[in-house]
Structures are given as C-alpha cells and as structure tokens.
Motif scaffolding. Structure first.
Motif, PDB file in Angstrom:
ATOM      1  N   LEU A   2      21.217  11.768 -17.649  1.00 18.71           N
ATOM      2  CA  LEU A   2      21.860  10.349 -17.534  1.00 18.71           C
ATOM      3  C   LEU A   2      20.866   9.433 -16.931  1.00 18.71           C
ATOM      4  CD1 LEU A   2      25.287  11.153 -15.654  1.00 18.71           C
ATOM      5  CD2 LEU A   2      24.904  10.413 -18.054  1.00 18.71           C
ATOM      6  N   THR A   3      20.130   9.974 -15.864  1.00 13.74           N
ATOM      7  CA  THR A   3      18.648   9.214 -15.312  1.00 13.74           C
ATOM      8  C   THR A   3      17.868   8.859 -16.593  1.00 13.74           C
ATOM      9  OG1 THR A   3      19.234  10.467 -13.326  1.00 13.74           O
ATOM     10  CG2 THR A   3      17.026   9.225 -13.709  1.00 13.74           C
ATOM     11  N   ARG A  50      16.232   0.788 -19.668  1.00 13.64           N
ATOM     12  CA  ARG A  50      15.497  -0.161 -18.635  1.00 13.64           C
ATOM     13  C   ARG A  50      13.953  -0.366 -19.420  1.00 13.64           C
ATOM     14  NH1 ARG A  50      17.504   1.951 -12.814  1.00 13.64           N
ATOM     15  NH2 ARG A  50      19.582   0.638 -12.719  1.00 13.64           N
ATOM     16  N   PHE A  65      27.114   3.340 -21.174  1.00  7.60           N
ATOM     17  CA  PHE A  65      27.446   4.356 -20.045  1.00  7.60           C
ATOM     18  C   PHE A  65      29.074   4.709 -20.066  1.00  7.60           C
ATOM     19  CE2 PHE A  65      22.828   4.075 -18.715  1.00  7.60           C
ATOM     20  CZ  PHE A  65      22.721   5.527 -18.305  1.00  7.60           C
ATOM     21  N   MET A  86      19.149   6.098 -18.542  1.00 10.05           N
ATOM     22  CA  MET A  86      19.029   5.036 -17.877  1.00 10.05           C
ATOM     23  C   MET A  86      17.698   4.333 -17.857  1.00 10.05           C
ATOM     24  SD  MET A  86      20.389   2.269 -16.232  1.00 10.05           S
ATOM     25  CE  MET A  86      21.970   2.523 -15.570  1.00 10.05           C
ATOM     26  N   SER A  87      16.509   5.159 -17.554  1.00 11.55           N
ATOM     27  CA  SER A  87      15.267   4.697 -17.705  1.00 11.55           C
ATOM     28  C   SER A  87      14.651   4.485 -19.141  1.00 11.55           C
ATOM     29  CB  SER A  87      14.187   5.805 -17.100  1.00 11.55           C
ATOM     30  OG  SER A  87      14.544   6.510 -16.001  1.00 11.55           O
ATOM     31  N   LEU A  93      27.165   1.580 -11.780  1.00 13.06           N
ATOM     32  CA  LEU A  93      27.859   1.644 -12.736  1.00 13.06           C
ATOM     33  C   LEU A  93      29.333   2.327 -12.169  1.00 13.06           C
ATOM     34  CD1 LEU A  93      25.582   3.320 -15.151  1.00 13.06           C
ATOM     35  CD2 LEU A  93      26.615   1.078 -15.496  1.00 13.06           C
ATOM     36  N   THR A 144      23.900  -1.720 -21.612  1.00  7.66           N
ATOM     37  CA  THR A 144      24.057  -0.763 -20.863  1.00  7.66           C
ATOM     38  C   THR A 144      25.130  -0.088 -20.493  1.00  7.66           C
ATOM     39  OG1 THR A 144      21.505  -1.578 -20.576  1.00  7.66           O
ATOM     40  CG2 THR A 144      22.619   0.364 -18.787  1.00  7.66           C
ATOM     41  N   GLN A 184      23.563   3.444  -9.524  1.00  8.21           N
ATOM     42  CA  GLN A 184      23.066   2.658 -10.562  1.00  8.21           C
ATOM     43  C   GLN A 184      23.967   1.304 -10.876  1.00  8.21           C
ATOM     44  OE1 GLN A 184      20.433   3.599 -12.249  1.00  8.21           O
ATOM     45  NE2 GLN A 184      20.277   5.610 -11.048  1.00  8.21           N
TER      46      GLN A 184
END
Length: 1005
Positions: free
Chosen positions: A721-722, A729, A742, A725-726, A790, A738, A788
């Motif tokens: 998940l990280t 971005r 998610f 997200m990275s 979210l 985004t 985050q």
C-alpha cells in the motif's frame, strides 16, 4: 445486417453511451442488439395509501416491454395483496420537476420514453397511479384531501367567485415564452399536483455525487447553460442590456407551432440565430447554410433576408414603434439568393435605440489616418479612412465599398471588424491569429478605441484613431466608459470579450495632446507615437507583462510525427524526473499551432482543422501506449509505474484542453477519448495493484502461535500500500483519483477476507479466536489509512469484514443480544449473517448460539439490510462482489497547473535530447506572468499580473505557526481535501495556511 440498420444501431448506441455517462452503473442501459433491443434498470414510484408516502421499486425493463407489461409487473411488486382483493385499474405517468405530467399509452415503451429525456436534458420520474382512486375522487365534491386516495390530483368544486379569481390569475400568467408551451395554460392546473407531490415526498438531495443523481445532473446542465448565456448579456453594472429573447416564427416549416423563443445577445449574428432556431424547432440535423432569417415589416408588407453578419436582436431593438410590428421568420434560403454588397452610405438614416437620426456630416465622423511603420507621421500623403455608422471590415479580401483592404505580412483575408455605433468605435479581431494591437498592446477581444489611440494590423500597417467629436470638446463617452471613469483626466480602458461582457481596467491618463489635433488642408497632423508613449503612465504592470505561457515549444511542420512520437511513444516513465513533462510539452505544442508563429499563411479555418488534427494525433498515440502497457513484457512494478504515469498525464492533458478557451470548443471528440483513456488506465492500474496485493493476502491468516517464516506478513501488505501511494505521489496523480484507487484496494481486501469467511466452512475461521486475529490485522490497515488521510475510504470499504469480525467476537448467546447485533452488524444482509452464525465454531468453554437467536437476527436483517439493498436495485447475495460498484469520476479541480509556476524543474531535462537532435526549440517568455492558466476560460488577468509581480514585493516576517487539534468522536470522519495559503499570490505564501476540511457524518443506513 444492412448498412442503414447498422447506422441506426450506431446512432442508438451513441445515445445510450451519453445516457450511461451520467448514471450509476446500476441504471446503465445495455448496448443494442442486432434487433435494436436493449435493457436497463428503471425506478418507479407509487404512493402508498397506508403509509401516506411514495414507495419506490427498481425493475429491469426491455425496450420492447410496453406500458401494459410494466404496469402488470409493478402492480404485483407494489401491492400484491390488492390484486387478490380487487381489480384496480392502474396507469403509468411520466412527471417532471417543472410540473409537467403525461399519461403513457398502453403500447408505449417506458424505457424508450426515458431514453428520449436525454435528448432535451430533461429529468423525470415514472409514477404508477390507481385510476380507481381518481374516479372516486372525481365523483366527490367533498374536501380536497381524501383518506383513501392514492394520489390526490383533483380539487373541490369552486364557487363562482373563486372561478372568476382563477380565470383572472390564468390571464395574468398567460405569458409563456414559447408558443408551443401555450397549451399548458389550457390544461387543467391539477396536472401539476402529482409532480409536486412526488418531488416533495422524495426530494432531490445534494448530499450525493451528482453523477448518481441523473435528475440533478440534467437540471444543473440546463441551469448552467442558461446562466452562462445570460451572463453574456450582462453589462458592467450587472444589467442585461446586451441581450434578451427573440421570437422566431417558422410558418413555412412548422405551421402547427406558433413560434419559438431563442436567447440572443445584441452582437449575435443571423447565422448564429439560424442554428439556434433550427435546434429549437427540432431541425438540428439540417444544414444551417440552407436556411435564413427573414425580416417581415407588417406595416409596409415587405420582407428582407438578413445578411449572415446582421444582428437580429439589435435590429429588433432599433426598430421604431411607429413603423408597426417586426417579425422574424425562419425559412429555406432561396436557391437564387445573392448576398447584397455593403453599400456606401448605408449608415444614412440609421436609427438609434432612441429613434433619433444618428447620421453625421463626413467631417465629424471618426476616422483612421495611416502612420509610418515606426509610428510617426512622416508620410507625405497618409491614407484616411472614414468610419461610417456600421461595421467596417478590414482584411486582404475585403473589397466591398466602405471596407479597408490591407495587404502585407500578418494580414488575414478577414482580419477584424471596426464597429461604429452610438458614439463609440470598437475593434474586434477575427480570432487569435489576427494580429491586432491597440496602443502597442495585443488585443484578442472586442476593445473600445479612444481618440488618439494607435491601431496596428499585422506587422506593418499602423493607424491613428481620431474622433473629431471628442477632440472638439463634446467628449461623447459611451455609458460603459462613463461608469468606468475613475478620476478627472483619466479614461477607463474598457474592453468587451467575445460574449459581450464589459471589462473596465485601470484608468489610463488621457494624452495631453489628444485634444489638440488640427485639420490642415484637409489633412491630419497626427501625434507622434513616441510622444504618446512618453505621456502615458510608464510603469503600468500590464505594459511590462504579456499574457503568455512561461515558454513556447516550436517544431518544424515536417518533423511533427517524429516530435510527437518521441514525446509519447518513446518516453521511459521511470527516467522522467518531472512526471508530467509530456503533458506540458504537448499543451505548449497545441498553443504553438494556434499562434501565428506556426505557418502564418494559414487561414483561421485551416488553423482550426490543423489544431484538431494534431490533438487527435496526440490522443491516438497516447491510447496506443496505454493499451500496450498491460500486454508488454514487463515486471508488475514497471507496469504499475507506467500506468500511473500515463493516467496522470492523460488526466492533466484533458484538464488543459477542457479549460483552454480556444481548445475546449474544437476538441470535444478528443476530450471524450482522453476521459476514456484516464478510466482505462485507472482500471488497468487497479487490477495491477490488486494482483500485487493478492500475493500477500494470506498474511491476514497468519496464526501468531505458528512461526512460519515462509508465510507473508502483514508488513508486506502495508509495504504494498505504501508503494502504491508513493508511486501515485511521484507521478503527481490527482488527489481525487488517488482516493478512488485506494477505495478499490480497500474493497479488494474486504472482499477477499469476507468471502473466505463465509465460503470456506472447513477452514475453521468462523470462531472467536480468528475473529480477534483478523480484527487485529485490520487495525493495522486502518491505522495506515488514517496516517495517509484515507480514513473515510477505509471505514467505508472495509466495513463488512470489520462488522463480520466484530460479530465473531461479541456476545451472541441470548435473545438480549439481538438488538446489539443488529446495531453493530447493520451492513450484513440476512444470507451473510446466517452463514457466519450457522458456521460458527464454539470454543470448548463457549456456549452455543441458540437457533432461535439466529432466526431472529436473520429475520431482522431481511426487513432492514435486504430491503435497503433491493430498493437500491442490488441483489441480496452471500459473497461480496469482486468489483466495487461505484462510478468512475473525473476530478474537476486539484490539477498541477493551479500550482506550477514558470518552467517546472526537470522539464528542460526531459526536452534536452529532442533539442539536441533539432526536433524542436524551447523559447522562454521572460515577460510571462509565469502561470500556466493564462489561456483558461474565465482566467483573471489581474491575478496573472500580480503573480508576475510577486517577486518584487517586500519580504514579510515569518508566518505564525498555530496548532489546531481536531478530535474524532462517534465515527465522524474528517478529511483534508484542500489547502491554500491566505494571501497567496503567484505561489508565494505571505500570512498563514488555510486548510479546508470536509466533515463526514456517520454513514446512513
């Protein structure tokens, strides 16, 4: 299938696609079959006589199903008990928010009727009506409210006095804009009651996505269209004096329709009015060039066909009342019709709005006097052009009497128009390519000329504008300029945009010598250009800054394909530092093709077609790249990176094209394809990340008592998940996209675990022990989501698995626990609750779940969660759907162009290989304000100038830091959706940070 039938099927598919674009997937209409049959879910309403409100049901309907078929099905669904006791007669009505109501014939097709609403951007509802109740009501002269009436649609009998009042009210409200709407006055006023009741009892709600509420979408579209059109008519003081309505008759085309009313501005031409009128009469498929607007003078009995450039509304307003009625007719253009040439002296006897004669002696008419190319008056015999009370055309092909023909570089065949009306002269360029300068400043919109101004056409023709009436002291100023005057000795610079809006800028000091021009031997001694510049305010910011992009891209015409292919087909997304570089380069390329710098010999129509072609080529290349990514021989990580890269670029390019005032109107097809590409890339990326997550989902089933190093850990899920997200971005993906992505990933986790619980009965997961473990693992996901921003998405899309684990760990051993179970597990339907409790494995020291408790919990769910699902058109099923049934929404804001200033870091590095190989040339614009939104619709010029000047503002003290603590209680969600600097100008924050929060109330169930 014959060609005509295939064409009919294609047209039907286009209409259906347009319908589906504004509806939830639930109400999506299927593609037509070879027999032109299609299906869709429709919502119907029925007033419950017992409950006293409207009930609603959704059923799937075929395009071949008649009203009679639908009524029989609805009668069974709404009131099955009534069919056993009596034989009521039902009718189906379509009602609209405007109050219009119509009974459907028994052989009509309701789904086809609903689809036809889309043509006129209408919204409506279908209501089932019990005619027996209406009959009973009509036979009664009692009170208006009837106890057993299903839909009270009839009034009591009026007294004679009341009838007189009613007739008086009808006469007063008899003015309806369109002639075909006059029938509404003859209808019984009671017909509006049904619409009023159904919309009152079940009103529209704004607390929803507009795309899920088609009625709101249609209503807002029409409202925005009308508001935009009315805004074009507003003058600088807010009065609608530059536009209004005009009746257009069509006796020869539509004799059964009295007339149609269209919205026009006083500057809208006859050819535009023809298009609008054809659309109103339902003839939008006809060729407008074959039709015309004819002016009929009833008193004189004469008829004249309006020229394409004549303005019907202005003619109507200038028409004196003593000359009788003036009627405009839409009719076929005579085949032998020849456009009459502009005649010298046409302005003689022209009547102004007040009816007075506006002709002036020749020596008092304003004129243009030719200057030398350097702006001086050194010519021995300068040319002088008098401006009559009419439109004076300027261009290389303008040879008519009274026109000004100019030849030379930068002069278009029809370059611009000079309009002399009501003591005011304006210049209107014929598009962005018509190089026109007033006092050295390029103008692209209608601009008022003041006496003493210099006027330049192309690169070599310079004139001075002189108004003798102004110079003799009369100082006749138009009302707009009088309202814009700021101080003595200065005149407000007033311009009109293409829609007729008036904009008054900062006051500019009037030239000292502008009132001292002399007539010598019939010649004018104009003021020297340099003298005028010296007399003006020398430090005006607008003089030092030009409205242009921070840079321009120039490429050779013969290397266009190579240039675009290098930008799109051969870009390695992993090596690009500024991930949106392709978007910014492509947008600069579009603006370059729009500018005169690109092949200045092109006509405006040729340039328009060229822009359309190059945008279509960009979109086609991008489509090929996005489609090839999932099929390529790449690692999963590289595929995700490329998809995120092109999803971000496609969405940003779409925003540039949609917002650009010159590109938006001519690239509609490309915009549709780009929107589809964004959704396609989004779908591929979701599947790619879900496949990545799927590898680590067994981590949720990791038993802490078993130390298995081979098994995935929950840290692997969080790492995935990280990484996602990275990636988003880095690629600068829009925040709204985004959140949607998610939401899909959280739903995948929810679906995978929940289906494992309810279907794998042999796994032993339905027990208190595994319920606690799963709840603990899910808490890690929730904590990550909260960090985050979210949290709301996680709360919403993990809700079923969270409630399932809560059910496994809570007390469920006595009837007193039923209410607590219902309050906690309200998202679970009856099938899911039954499976979880029936397959529950009790621990050795744990009591059994009583069967009557299971039955009671399931019965409650059948009346709550199941009914809610069915009312929304969803099936009650055991397993969670693999796909999240939410519409894909394109963000309306939050794009990079709002915050990027000047050339972004990394953009020049991206272009360097192309620059070295000579494919293109990067031309910086040092006088640009540095913003990328200068060509956007509604862009504020003042804000662009202030952005450019922000670097010159004095340094301010460091902002004060304030800590704000926000506490969350009772499931209330809080999301940061936007942040903006208070006092931000040009990207520099001066005071503090203003953060916009959205508070989400608990989900309603």
């Amino acid at each position: 299938m014959t060609g005509s039938r295939e064409e009919e099927r294609r047209k039907l598919a286009d209409i259906i696609n347009h319908w589906n674009a504004n509806r939830l997937d639930l109400f999506e209409i299927s593609r037509p079959t070879e027999d032109l049959e299609f299906h869709g879910v429709m919502r119907f309403y029925f007033q419950d006589r017992v409950a006293g409100n409207f009930a609603t049901k959704c059923i799937r309907v075929s395009s071949t199903a008649t009203t009679q078929d639908v009524i029989e099905t609805l009668a069974e669904k709404f009131r099955p008990d009534m069919r056993m006791l009596s034989s009521p007669k039902y009718s189906l009505y379509e009602v609209h928010v405007s109050g219009e109501e119509r009974q459907l014939d028994l052989d009509e097709k309701p789904l086809v009727v609903q689809l036809n609403w889309n043509k006129d951007d209408r919204e409506g509802r279908f209501v089932l009506k019990n005619e027996n109740d209406v009959l009973l009501k009509s036979q009664s002269n009692g009170p208006e409210k009837e106890k057993d009436g299903v839909i009270q649609n009839f009034k009591r009998t009026l007294s004679k006095k009341e009838k007189k009042k009613e007739k008086k009210r009808e006469k007063e409200s008899a003015r309806i804009p369109d002639g075909d709407e006059q029938a509404l006055n003859r209808e019984d006023g009671e017909n509006n009651r049904l619409a009023a009741e159904v919309y009152k009892d079940m009103p529209e709600t704004s607390f929803t996505r507009t795309i899920s509420n088609p009625e709101v979408v249609m209503k807002r579209r029409r409202q925005q269209k009308l508001e935009k059109r009315m805004q074009e008519f507003m003058s600088s003081d807010g009065r609608p004096d530059s536009g209004g309505t005009l009746r257009i008759y069509a006796d020869s085309l539509k004799p059964n329709i009295p007339y149609k009313t269209i919205l026009l501005s006083t500057r809208d031409t006859a050819d535009f009015a023809v298009v609008e009128a054809l659309e109103k009469y339902g003839l939008e498929k006809e060729n407008p060039r074959e039709y015309c607007i004819a002016r009929q003078d009833d008193k004189a009995g004469k008829e004249a066909i309006l020229e394409d450039l004549e303005c019907p509304l202005q003619i109507f307003r200038d028409w004196p009342a003593d000359r009788g009625a003036l009627v405009f007719q839409l009719k076929k253009r005579p085949p032998d019709y020849q456009a009459r040439k502009a005649r010298k002296g046409d302005d003689k006897g022209v009547l102004r709005r007040d009816g007075s004669n506006s002709s002036l002696p020749p020596e008092k008419l304003p004129y243009l006097v030719e200057l030398s190319p350097d702006g001086s008056d050194s010519r021995d015999k300068p040319k002088l052009y008098r401006l009559q009370h009419s439109i004076t055309e300027v261009g290389s092909d303008c040879t008519a009497d009274g026109a000004i023909q100019l030849l030379g570089p930068g002069i278009l065949p029809h370059h611009c128009n000079l309009m002399h009306s009501e003591g005011m002269v304006t210049v209107t360029p014929h598009g962005p390519d018509a190089d026109t300068f007033v006092d050295g400043q390029r103008v692209t919109e209608t601009t008022v000329l003041r006496s003493g101004s210099t006027l330049q056409f192309g690169s070599a023709h310079i004139f001075k504008f002189v108004d003798p009436m102004f110079d003799q002291g009369a100082k006749r100023e138009p009302a707009a300029m009088m309202r814009g005057r700021h101080k003595s000795g200065s005149v407000a610079e007033t311009t009109f945009d293409l829609h007729g809006d008036v904009h008054s800028g900062a006051a500019l000091p009037t030239s000292k010598s502008s009132g001292k021009l002399e007539m010598e031997r019939g010649m004018v001694k104009p003021m020297i250009r340099g003298e005028q510049q010296d007399s003006r305010s020398q430090d005006s910011l607008a003089d030092r800054t030009e409205l242009a992009l921070p840079a321009a891209i120039e490429f050779r015409d013969n290397s266009e394909d190579t240039f675009l292919s290098a930008i799109i087909n051969y870009t390695n997304s992993s090596t690009v530092h500024f991930k949106l570089s392709p978007t910014y380069v492509l947008y600069m390329a579009c603006r370059y093709v729009l500018s005169p710098s690109y092949r200045n010999d092109m006509s405006p129509s040729e340039r328009t077609h060229k822009v359309i072609a190059i945008v279509n080529k960009m979109v086609s290349m991008m489509e090929g790249v996005i489609q090839e990514i999932p099929e390529g021989d790449q690692k999963q990580k590289n595929i995700a990176g490329a998809l995120a890269f092109w999803m971000a670029n496609a969405s940003e390019l779409l925003n540039f094209i949609k917002q650009d005032r010159d590109l938006s109107r001519i690239t509609l097809d490309a915009q549709d394809i780009l929107a589809h590409l964004v959704q396609m890339a989004f779908k591929y990326l979701v599947h790619c990340l879900q496949a990545d997550l799927n590898n680590y989902m067994p981590a949720f089933l990791d038993d802490p008592e078993e130390q298995n190093p081979q098994r995935p850990k929950i840290e692997d899920v969080l790492h995935t998940l990280t990484g996602a997200m990275s990636l988003l971005r880095r690629c600068r993906v829009n925040a709204a996209l985004t959140i949607q992505l998610f939401s899909q990933l959280f739903h995948f986790i929810n679906m995978w675990l929940f289906n494992k619980l309810v279907t794998d009965t042999d796994s032993g997961l339905c027990c208190h022990y595994w319920g606690a473990i799963l709840r603990q693992q899910l808490s890690h996901i929730e904590a990550w989501a909260e960090k985050q921003g979210l949290e709301l998405a996680a709360d919403c899309h993990l809700s079923r698995i969270v409630q399932a684990t809560t059910l496994l760990t809570m007390d469920k051993y006595s009837m007193q626990d039923v209410q607590n179970i219902h309050n906690t597990c309200f998202k679970l339907n009856s099938l899911q609750l039954h499976a979880l409790m029936n397959n529950y494995h009790c621990a050795p020291d744990e009591p059994y779940i009583p069967p009557e408790l299971i039955d009671h919990v399931v019965a409650v769910a059948e009346n709550t969660a199941d009914e809610l699902a069915r009312s929304d058109g969803r099936e009650v099923q055991l397993e969670e759907d693999p796909d999240l049934q939410l519409p894909f929404l394109l963000p309306e804001d939050g794009y990079s162009c709002d915050v990027v200033r000047n050339l972004p870091n990394g953009l020049q590095d991206f272009l360097e290989p192309l620059l070295q190989r000579g494919f293109c040339r990067l031309v910086p614009h040092p006088r640009s304000p540095g913003t990328w939104t200068v060509h956007f619709e509604g862009a504020d010029c003042d804000s662009h100038f202030s952005a450019a000047d922000s670097s010159e503002m004095p340094m301010r003290k460091d902002p004060e830091v304030v800590t704000v603590t926000l506490k969350k209680h009772n499931g209330m969600g809080l999301s940061i959706v936007a942040a903006k600097g208070v006092g931000v100008k040009g990207g520099t924050m001066h005071h503090c940070l203003s953060v916009l929060f959205i508070v989400h109330p608990p989900l309603m169930h």
